[in-house]
Design a protein around this motif. Structure first.
Motif, short mmCIF file in Angstrom:
data_model
loop_
_atom_site.label_atom_id
_atom_site.label_comp_id
_atom_site.label_asym_id
_atom_site.label_seq_id
_atom_site.Cartn_x
_atom_site.Cartn_y
_atom_site.Cartn_z
N ARG A 1 31.61 51.07 34.68
CA ARG A 1 32.23 52.60 33.78
C ARG A 1 33.02 52.10 33.15
N ILE A 2 32.73 53.25 31.85
CA ILE A 2 34.12 52.83 30.72
C ILE A 2 35.23 52.59 30.83
N ALA A 3 35.59 53.44 32.47
CA ALA A 3 37.22 52.97 32.58
C ALA A 3 37.21 52.44 33.54
N SER A 4 36.51 51.20 33.73
CA SER A 4 37.09 50.03 34.88
C SER A 4 37.80 49.32 33.80
N LYS A 5 38.14 48.49 34.61
CA LYS A 5 39.32 47.20 34.16
C LYS A 5 38.04 46.34 33.33
N GLU A 6 36.69 46.30 33.84
CA GLU A 6 35.55 44.97 33.38
C GLU A 6 35.72 45.85 31.96
N PHE A 7 35.43 47.03 31.44
CA PHE A 7 35.24 47.84 30.22
C PHE A 7 35.96 47.96 29.68
N SER B 1 28.05 44.85 46.80
CA SER B 1 27.94 45.19 46.22
C SER B 1 29.57 44.86 45.43
N GLY B 2 30.25 44.36 45.74
CA GLY B 2 31.76 44.22 45.02
C GLY B 2 32.74 44.75 44.30
N ASP B 3 33.26 44.02 43.87
CA ASP B 3 34.24 44.96 42.90
C ASP B 3 34.25 44.33 41.60
N ASP B 4 33.00 45.08 41.26
CA ASP B 4 32.45 44.86 39.39
C ASP B 4 32.89 45.83 38.23
N GLY B 5 33.14 46.67 38.95
CA GLY B 5 33.31 47.52 37.43
C GLY B 5 32.06 49.09 37.83
N ARG B 6 31.51 48.97 38.85
CA ARG B 6 30.25 49.44 38.94
C ARG B 6 30.40 50.27 40.44
N THR B 7 30.15 51.61 40.75
CA THR B 7 29.40 52.48 41.28
C THR B 7 28.98 52.16 41.71
N THR B 8 29.26 51.59 43.73
CA THR B 8 27.53 51.00 44.55
C THR B 8 26.35 51.23 44.78
N ILE B 9 25.25 51.09 44.50
CA ILE B 9 24.66 51.69 43.85
C ILE B 9 24.17 50.85 45.94
N PHE B 10 24.33 49.61 46.55
CA PHE B 10 24.03 49.57 47.53
C PHE B 10 25.13 49.68 49.37
#
Length: 623
Positions: free
Chosen positions: A416-422, A463-472
């Motif tokens: 996600r753009i707003a994530s800390k990873e981006f 999915s963990g915490d990786d800046g993505r919205t989970t698909i799992f």
């Protein structure tokens, strides 16, 4: 024939440049600049037909209003969105944003942990399922839909058919996934039409490869669950014992030719066989497209025909490069005989194969991930050496098929753009979206929650915490839920900043689709003329002109956190090209803000026009 089609756009470009500038100047420097004036119009189809806007949603998450968000939570604990949650108000909100197509991700039935045996659905083995909700790309039954999404499980297909009708009634079109390369290890169809045989039902299990087998096998070797895999985060479950019976073992979805895949392999899936020998033939193609094609070709054609006849308007084709291009060139025209307006979108990442999959594979659109997306993201993250000037090279390399490239800033695979990873700031999506939407006359995509700054944070489960919205996992999407507002879909819980952000996205989409110049006009990149301009930051500012016979749009974007005071140089050769050589100044209107801006066109001095642009913003100046 394909060679002629590929070279034809370049021929037009050359003729256009020669006619426009051939007699106007003998200046060698101008001639070098003129080489950067390109017509990006497609030579193969109606240009305006390409300007679609895809709104992708993770269907099981979209309408979920439960806010518990317990890591590895069950459906009962964390809730799940339903087909019926996507009501008239939701669809009106999506259309109001500017979408023309809705990509319902995760509709086809895939392996899940929830127990639906009382409905006649086989229980999945947790040892070959990723997450409690499962991967939407581990298809379990190609003729069925995910029971999680239905209020009445026995009427699940009918509920999806009703959603198709609701979507069409709101003037929107429906896209679903087609996952051609692999299916779940537990694939079995209990909904297949009469006369249809399951994938693998007639396979010769004694052969590792046979062109008419649907799967690849490792004869005599049993499948072994990856060492160290802990399904459900270690929670107890009837079928979570570290074992899964499969003899002989099948090749995993990512092509791992081993009975012992690792946790990093696509071990929950098995690869489909399209007549390419991945076992012992070094990828040898064993098929004749003019003869009796392999069984998998025929069976997947039946699957796509089934959904096309139900009213689906397009397919997003997962990892299309892993399937031979000849298959696509054979299959897509057959589906288009059923519906000539259906769209095929390919997830393709190899630029060397772009033309092949468009002109030979017959795809309508390909992902523009490694070009525009990667360039914009590098700038948005302020990576060392990143520059918006690289965009000039990127789009030039797509001459002749620019309009076939689907542009985006977010999807289910990306952070996600707003994530800390981006970028940690959703506002950076605005200049990025402005470029993505206007740089070509092709499609653009937006991912649900992007328009309100969803950051995709916290540990959800697999999915963990990786800046993505989970698909799992079963999960709620917090910032998106504020727009959902208990299924009113009116943004009633959004902050003022979020409302502004959504309106900015809406304004960009509206302007880029309603402007004739952006929909079908030519492109002139202004970056080249401002490289040595001390009052223009080519790393953080990007500008270009889109124009046709009736309209000119000057696009200026600022990827900096500072307001920019620019002196934008628009040289005489550009002024002549866009047909305003008789003017010294033009009054423009910003299609995004409605403000008026005066632009200097001083041909004699070729000095810059003074323009102020706010941080993380964009302007579409029309004149």
């Amino acid at each position: 024939m394909n060679i002629i089609r590929r070279k034809f756009p370049y021929l037009i470009i050359g003729i256009f440049t020669l006619l426009l500038f051939g007699c106007s100047s003998g200046n060698q420097e101008d001639e070098k600049k003129m080489k950067h004036l390109y017509d990006i119009s497609s030579s193969t189809e109606n240009i305006e037909d390409h300007k679609i806007v895809v709104y992708q949603m993770m269907t099981r998450l979209f309408g979920n209003t439960t806010t518990n968000n317990i890591p590895w939570g069950t459906l009962k604990q964390n809730g799940v969105g339903k087909f019926d949650d996507i009501n008239e108000a939701a669809l009106k909100g999506i259309k109001d944003l500017g979408a023309t197509h809705v990509w319902y991700t995760g509709v086809i039935e895939h392996a899940v942990i929830t127990d639906y045996r009382k409905y006649g659905i086989r229980l999945d083995d947790a040892d070959v399922v990723k997450g409690r909700a499962g991967s939407p790309y581990a298809i379990k039954d190609y003729y069925d839909v995910n029971p999680d999404l239905a209020n009445n499980v026995n009427q699940r297909v009918e509920e999806f058919e009703a959603l198709i009708k609701r979507t069409h009634d709101e003037g929107l079109k429906v896209i679903i996934d087609f996952v051609p390369n692999h299916v779940a290890r537990s694939y079995y169809s209990d909904k297949k039409p009469k006369g249809v045989k399951d994938l693998g039902a007639s396979d010769n299990l004694k052969k590792g490869f046979d062109p008419n087998n649907n799967f690849y096998y490792l004869p005599g070797k049993p499948f072994v669950v990856p060492e160290g895999y802990k399904p459900l985060g270690g929670a107890k479950f009837p079928l979570a014992d570290g074992k899964f019976k499969e003899v002989p073992a099948k090749v995993s979805g990512n092509g791992a030719v081993t009975p012992n895949p690792t946790v990093n392999d696509w071990f929950e899936t098995v690869r489909l066989n399209y007549g390419v020998n991945h076992i012992s033939g070094n990828g040898e193609k064993v098929f004749d497209i003019d003869g009796d094609v392999p069984s998998t070709w025929k069976k997947t054609l039946e699957i796509l025909t089934y959904w096309t006849e139900k009213g689906v308007d397009g397919f997003r084709c997962d990892m299309a490069e892993m399937v031979p291009v000849e298959y696509w060139g054979w299959m897509i025209p057959r589906i288009k005989k059923i519906n000539p307006n259906i769209r095929f979108i390919a997830e393709v990442y190899n630029p060397k194969e772009y033309e092949n999959y468009i002109f030979n594979g017959k795809f309508d659109y390909l992902y523009d991930k490694v070009g525009v997306y990667d360039t914009l993201r590098a700038v948005m993250e302020d990576r060392e050496g990143s520059s918006l000037s690289h965009l000039t090279k990127v789009w030039k390399e797509m001459d002749g098929f620019n309009n076939h490239m689907l542009r985006f800033l977010e999807n289910h695979d990306e952070q996600r753009i707003a994530s800390k990873e981006f970028s940690n700031d959703p506002q950076l999506g605005i200049p990025g979206m402005a470029v993505s939407a206007a740089l070509g006359s092709g499609p653009v995509m937006i991912y649900f929650g992007q328009e309100v700054g969803e950051p995709g944070k916290n540990v959800s489960g697999f999915s963990g915490d990786d800046g993505r919205t989970t698909i799992f996992d079963y999960w709620g999407v917090p910032e998106h839920q504020k727009w959902v507002n208990n299924h009113k879909y009116d943004g009633g819980q959004l902050s003022a900043e979020q409302r502004t952000l959504r309106k900015q996205y809406k304004d960009i989409i509206k302007a880029s689709t309603e402007s004739s110049a952006i929909r079908s006009g030519k492109l002139i990149d202004l970056q080249q003329f401002n490289r040595t301009n001390a009052k223009y930051n080519t790393d953080k500012v990007y500008s270009f002109i889109r124009f046709d016979e009736s309209e000119r749009v000057l696009v200026i974007t600022n990827f900096s956190d500072q307001e920019m005071e620019l002196d934008l140089i628009i040289p005489s050769i550009v002024i002549d090209a866009i047909g305003v050589s008789n003017l010294d100044e033009v009054k423009t209107k910003d299609l995004l803000s409605g403000q008026s801006v005066s632009i200097s066109l001083d041909k004699a001095k070729e000095s810059g026009s003074s323009i102020s642009i706010a941080p993380y913003s964009a302007m579409y100046l029309t004149f």
